[in-house]
Each structure stands twice: as structure tokens, then as C-alpha cells.
Write a protein that holds these residues in place. Sequence first.
Motif, PDB file in Angstrom:
ATOM      1  N   PHE A   1     -73.946 -90.304 -21.226  1.00  0.00           N
ATOM      2  CA  PHE A   1     -73.441 -89.148 -20.484  1.00  0.00           C
ATOM      3  C   PHE A   1     -73.126 -88.001 -21.443  1.00  0.00           C
ATOM      4  O   PHE A   1     -73.444 -86.839 -21.163  1.00  0.00           O
ATOM      5  N   THR A   2     -72.512 -88.320 -22.581  1.00  0.00           N
ATOM      6  CA  THR A   2     -72.175 -87.281 -23.556  1.00  0.00           C
ATOM      7  C   THR A   2     -73.429 -86.609 -24.093  1.00  0.00           C
ATOM      8  O   THR A   2     -73.467 -85.385 -24.265  1.00  0.00           O
ATOM      9  N   ALA A   3     -74.460 -87.412 -24.359  1.00  0.00           N
ATOM     10  CA  ALA A   3     -75.718 -86.839 -24.848  1.00  0.00           C
ATOM     11  C   ALA A   3     -76.354 -85.942 -23.796  1.00  0.00           C
ATOM     12  O   ALA A   3     -76.897 -84.876 -24.113  1.00  0.00           O
ATOM     13  N   SER A   4     -76.286 -86.344 -22.517  1.00  0.00           N
ATOM     14  CA  SER A   4     -76.810 -85.513 -21.429  1.00  0.00           C
ATOM     15  C   SER A   4     -76.011 -84.223 -21.309  1.00  0.00           C
ATOM     16  O   SER A   4     -76.582 -83.135 -21.137  1.00  0.00           O
ATOM     17  N   GLU A   5     -74.698 -84.327 -21.395  1.00  0.00           N
ATOM     18  CA  GLU A   5     -73.835 -83.153 -21.287  1.00  0.00           C
ATOM     19  C   GLU A   5     -74.055 -82.203 -22.455  1.00  0.00           C
ATOM     20  O   GLU A   5     -73.915 -80.981 -22.315  1.00  0.00           O
ATOM     21  N   GLU A   6     -74.437 -82.750 -23.619  1.00  0.00           N
ATOM     22  CA  GLU A   6     -74.666 -81.902 -24.786  1.00  0.00           C
ATOM     23  C   GLU A   6     -75.836 -80.951 -24.546  1.00  0.00           C
ATOM     24  O   GLU A   6     -75.805 -79.793 -24.973  1.00  0.00           O
ATOM     25  N   ARG A   7     -76.876 -81.409 -23.859  1.00  0.00           N
ATOM     26  CA  ARG A   7     -77.998 -80.522 -23.507  1.00  0.00           C
ATOM     27  C   ARG A   7     -77.520 -79.389 -22.616  1.00  0.00           C
ATOM     28  O   ARG A   7     -77.941 -78.238 -22.758  1.00  0.00           O
ATOM     29  N   SER A   8     -76.648 -79.730 -21.682  1.00  0.00           N
ATOM     30  CA  SER A   8     -76.090 -78.720 -20.791  1.00  0.00           C
ATOM     31  C   SER A   8     -75.204 -77.746 -21.551  1.00  0.00           C
ATOM     32  O   SER A   8     -75.253 -76.529 -21.327  1.00  0.00           O
ATOM     33  N   ALA A   9     -74.379 -78.276 -22.461  1.00  0.00           N
ATOM     34  CA  ALA A   9     -73.487 -77.414 -23.242  1.00  0.00           C
ATOM     35  C   ALA A   9     -74.279 -76.448 -24.118  1.00  0.00           C
ATOM     36  O   ALA A   9     -73.833 -75.333 -24.401  1.00  0.00           O
ATOM     37  N   ARG A  10     -75.482 -76.860 -24.531  1.00  0.00           N
ATOM     38  CA  ARG A  10     -76.328 -75.989 -25.345  1.00  0.00           C
ATOM     39  C   ARG A  10     -76.697 -74.714 -24.581  1.00  0.00           C
ATOM     40  O   ARG A  10     -76.801 -73.622 -25.151  1.00  0.00           O
ATOM     41  N   VAL A  11     -76.925 -74.866 -23.266  1.00  0.00           N
ATOM     42  CA  VAL A  11     -77.233 -73.697 -22.434  1.00  0.00           C
ATOM     43  C   VAL A  11     -76.049 -72.738 -22.418  1.00  0.00           C
ATOM     44  O   VAL A  11     -76.201 -71.520 -22.558  1.00  0.00           O
ATOM     45  N   LEU A  12     -74.847 -73.283 -22.236  1.00  0.00           N
ATOM     46  CA  LEU A  12     -73.640 -72.452 -22.234  1.00  0.00           C
ATOM     47  C   LEU A  12     -73.438 -71.780 -23.579  1.00  0.00           C
ATOM     48  O   LEU A  12     -73.124 -70.578 -23.642  1.00  0.00           O
ATOM     49  N   TRP A  13     -73.633 -72.513 -24.648  1.00  0.00           N
ATOM     50  CA  TRP A  13     -73.447 -71.950 -25.983  1.00  0.00           C
ATOM     51  C   TRP A  13     -74.445 -70.820 -26.236  1.00  0.00           C
ATOM     52  O   TRP A  13     -74.087 -69.771 -26.791  1.00  0.00           O
ATOM     53  N   THR A  14     -75.693 -71.008 -25.829  1.00  0.00           N
ATOM     54  CA  THR A  14     -76.705 -69.964 -25.995  1.00  0.00           C
ATOM     55  C   THR A  14     -76.327 -68.712 -25.225  1.00  0.00           C
ATOM     56  O   THR A  14     -76.459 -67.591 -25.719  1.00  0.00           O
ATOM     57  N   ARG A  15     -75.837 -68.908 -23.999  1.00  0.00           N
ATOM     58  CA  ARG A  15     -75.419 -67.774 -23.165  1.00  0.00           C
ATOM     59  C   ARG A  15     -74.264 -67.010 -23.815  1.00  0.00           C
ATOM     60  O   ARG A  15     -74.260 -65.775 -23.834  1.00  0.00           O
ATOM     61  N   LEU A  16     -73.310 -67.707 -24.376  1.00  0.00           N
ATOM     62  CA  LEU A  16     -72.157 -67.047 -24.993  1.00  0.00           C
ATOM     63  C   LEU A  16     -72.551 -66.313 -26.270  1.00  0.00           C
ATOM     64  O   LEU A  16     -71.936 -65.297 -26.617  1.00  0.00           O
ATOM     65  N   ARG A  17     -73.556 -66.803 -26.953  1.00  0.00           N
ATOM     66  CA  ARG A  17     -74.005 -66.127 -28.178  1.00  0.00           C
ATOM     67  C   ARG A  17     -74.796 -64.869 -27.877  1.00  0.00           C
ATOM     68  O   ARG A  17     -74.851 -63.944 -28.700  1.00  0.00           O
ATOM     69  N   GLN A  18     -75.436 -64.808 -26.712  1.00  0.00           N
ATOM     70  CA  GLN A  18     -76.294 -63.676 -26.385  1.00  0.00           C
ATOM     71  C   GLN A  18     -75.536 -62.492 -25.811  1.00  0.00           C
ATOM     72  O   GLN A  18     -76.069 -61.395 -25.729  1.00  0.00           O
ATOM     73  N   ALA A  19     -74.308 -62.690 -25.379  1.00  0.00           N
ATOM     74  CA  ALA A  19     -73.538 -61.623 -24.749  1.00  0.00           C
ATOM     75  C   ALA A  19     -72.096 -61.699 -25.224  1.00  0.00           C
ATOM     76  O   ALA A  19     -71.714 -62.592 -25.984  1.00  0.00           O
ATOM     77  N   ASP A  20     -71.287 -60.728 -24.769  1.00  0.00           N
ATOM     78  CA  ASP A  20     -69.857 -60.768 -25.054  1.00  0.00           C
ATOM     79  C   ASP A  20     -69.276 -62.024 -24.393  1.00  0.00           C
ATOM     80  O   ASP A  20     -69.298 -62.140 -23.165  1.00  0.00           O
ATOM     81  N   PRO A  21     -68.758 -62.985 -25.174  1.00  0.00           N
ATOM     82  CA  PRO A  21     -68.334 -64.260 -24.587  1.00  0.00           C
ATOM     83  C   PRO A  21     -67.294 -64.115 -23.486  1.00  0.00           C
ATOM     84  O   PRO A  21     -67.406 -64.753 -22.436  1.00  0.00           O
TER      85      PRO A  21
END
Length: 353
Positions: free
Chosen positions: A83-103
Amino acid sequence: WRIAERRAEVERCSRELEALAAREYRAGRPEAPAVRVARQERVAQLRRAAGQAEASILRYKARLGAEERPGWLGVAARAAETFTASEERSARVLWTRLRQADPWDALRQDAASLLRLGSNVTLARGYLQLSSSSRLVPHAAAIVARAAKLERHAPGILLAVDRDGILELVEPHLDEVLQRFDQIEPHLPFVLDHVDVLAPHVGVILKHFDALLLYVDQPKDDLASLVQYLPIFAPLFDTLGPNIALAQPHIKALAPHLSTIAPHAARFAPYCAVSANADVLLWYFGWVLRMPLLRHLLLSLPAMPRIAAFLARRLPRRPVRGRTADYECDWEACEDFFRETQRGRRGRGLAFA
């Protein structure tokens, strides 16, 4: 951690296999031959991917000297790691989004969108009542990251996925879909209108997404007619490789002949000159494809791909392309890339065997 990632990959493959089997069962009627072949090919791809992931798990365990964890504690630990490994893929999307704009601005917009969506009781109840709504939990971070963009599409998405096991087919790839949502969103209404055709092939579409994205600028009627050929060509995408992009400028000329070309496309795949100059070949020899007996005879010849590639290089282009006859892409590099890729695939296949 790598073992957990491979377990998560095996789980994703298993879920998609279950979804494909359930879709076949729900159909309750004989499948079209192209649809059946595409499903069988996708099932074979998923089983190979799962087998390779399982082999990687065994290699990692042997390297680390890991022992099997017995009992329910071991089962719980493995489930938590997966589950943690699956959630990590999802968290990567959030992290990418926060890096591309004002968090903080991004989080504020997404939080406001989630509150508005949650306050719509009918919509929230609809999503909670989906038969596979629990499968969305590992994708929570990715959904939060795209909440502001998903908000206006939420009712249409609910109507699209609330039938025929669509959600089960898309869910294993949901993180990647949301990662690419900026590119998908302009075409989302079209995607939702044709989700029945597209959903069984989400995995292979995402794998070749950049090449297929070249086709979406077609007029909607033309694009809708092309989508109907997806079950025929989806199993061939890995084989066709760079030909997908090379054929795009000539798709209007190719479209009437797609059903004729499909059974022979894999044999022509190593010869990228054919795809890059399809308009020239069709201008000179398109009449052959309109004669059933002759086209079957010629396309079945073992040497025909080489002959077609030779003619594609030699035939005059000016009668076909006019003043743009001297413009061409570097398809020879595509052929070199294709050969290297095929050589690498054979090597990996032997290593896995």
C-alpha cells in the motif's frame, strides 16, 4: 522498498487482469474478433509484466537474504508495504504539482475544490456508491493534487465510470492519468464520450501517449472514426514503435485502408521509410489496396516490406507533396532506434527465460 514496489506492480497487473475478465463476462455476447484479440494480447502483456516483477522480487530477496515472514503479521506487513509503495506513486503526482506552481496557492485551490465537491451531496454519494470506490484510496494524494482541474469534470467522469467496469480498467493507471492530466484535459469530453472503446487500452495508450497525442488535432468526426480502429492497432503499438508518429501526417490518406493494412502492419514495422512516405506510396499504388485479390497477394509476399521501403526512398515525391517535397523527417534514425529496441527486447526476453 524495491520489493514493495514490485509487489505493487504485481497488484496493479492483477487488478487490470480481473477487470478485463469481468468485462468479458459482463458483455454476455460474443466479442468482435479485433476486440477479442486486443484483450488477449493485453492479458498476455500483463502476465509477462507480473511474471517479470515476481522474478525481480525473488532476485531481490536472494540478494538481501530476506526470509519469509510467517503468520498474519507477515501478511499485514507485506500488505502495508505494498500500500505504501502504491501511495508513493500517487504522492509523486502531488509533489510534481507543488513543484510546478506556488505550493500554498495550489493547496488552497485544491482544498476549496474538494470542499465544494464534498458539499454536493448527490455527487459525493454517487462516487461513494461506486462498486470499486475503495480502490481510489491509494490514489488520494494524486486526486487531491488535481482537484481544482477535476472539479468541473466530476459529474461527467462519474457518469462515464459508473458502468461496465470502466473504473476497474482505469484505476490501475489512475496515477499516470492524473500525472498527464494537463495534456488530457483539453480532450477529456471526447475521451468520456468514447470511454467504452478507450478504457480497455488505457495502459498501452499511456505507454505511447506522446506519439498518440499527435492525432488529437484531427476534426472530431475523423478522430471518432480513428478510435474505432483502436482495438485492431492497440496490440501492435509496441511493435510499431516510432511508426505511430511517422504515420500521423498521412493519416487522412491511410484512414480508408486501415482495416486492410492492420493484419500486415507488424511485418512492415521495421521499415520506417514506409510510414514516413505513406502518402507517396498510396498516391502511386493506392489503387492496389482497392482490389481485394491483388492486395492480398501482394501484401502477403515475404519480400513486400523491403520492396515498399525501397520504393518509398526512390519514388518521386514532388507530384504528391508539391513544394514541400524536399521536407522530410529523420526517419532513418527511427529505423536505427527500432533495431536497437528490438535487439534489447530480445536480450531481455532471453535473460528472463
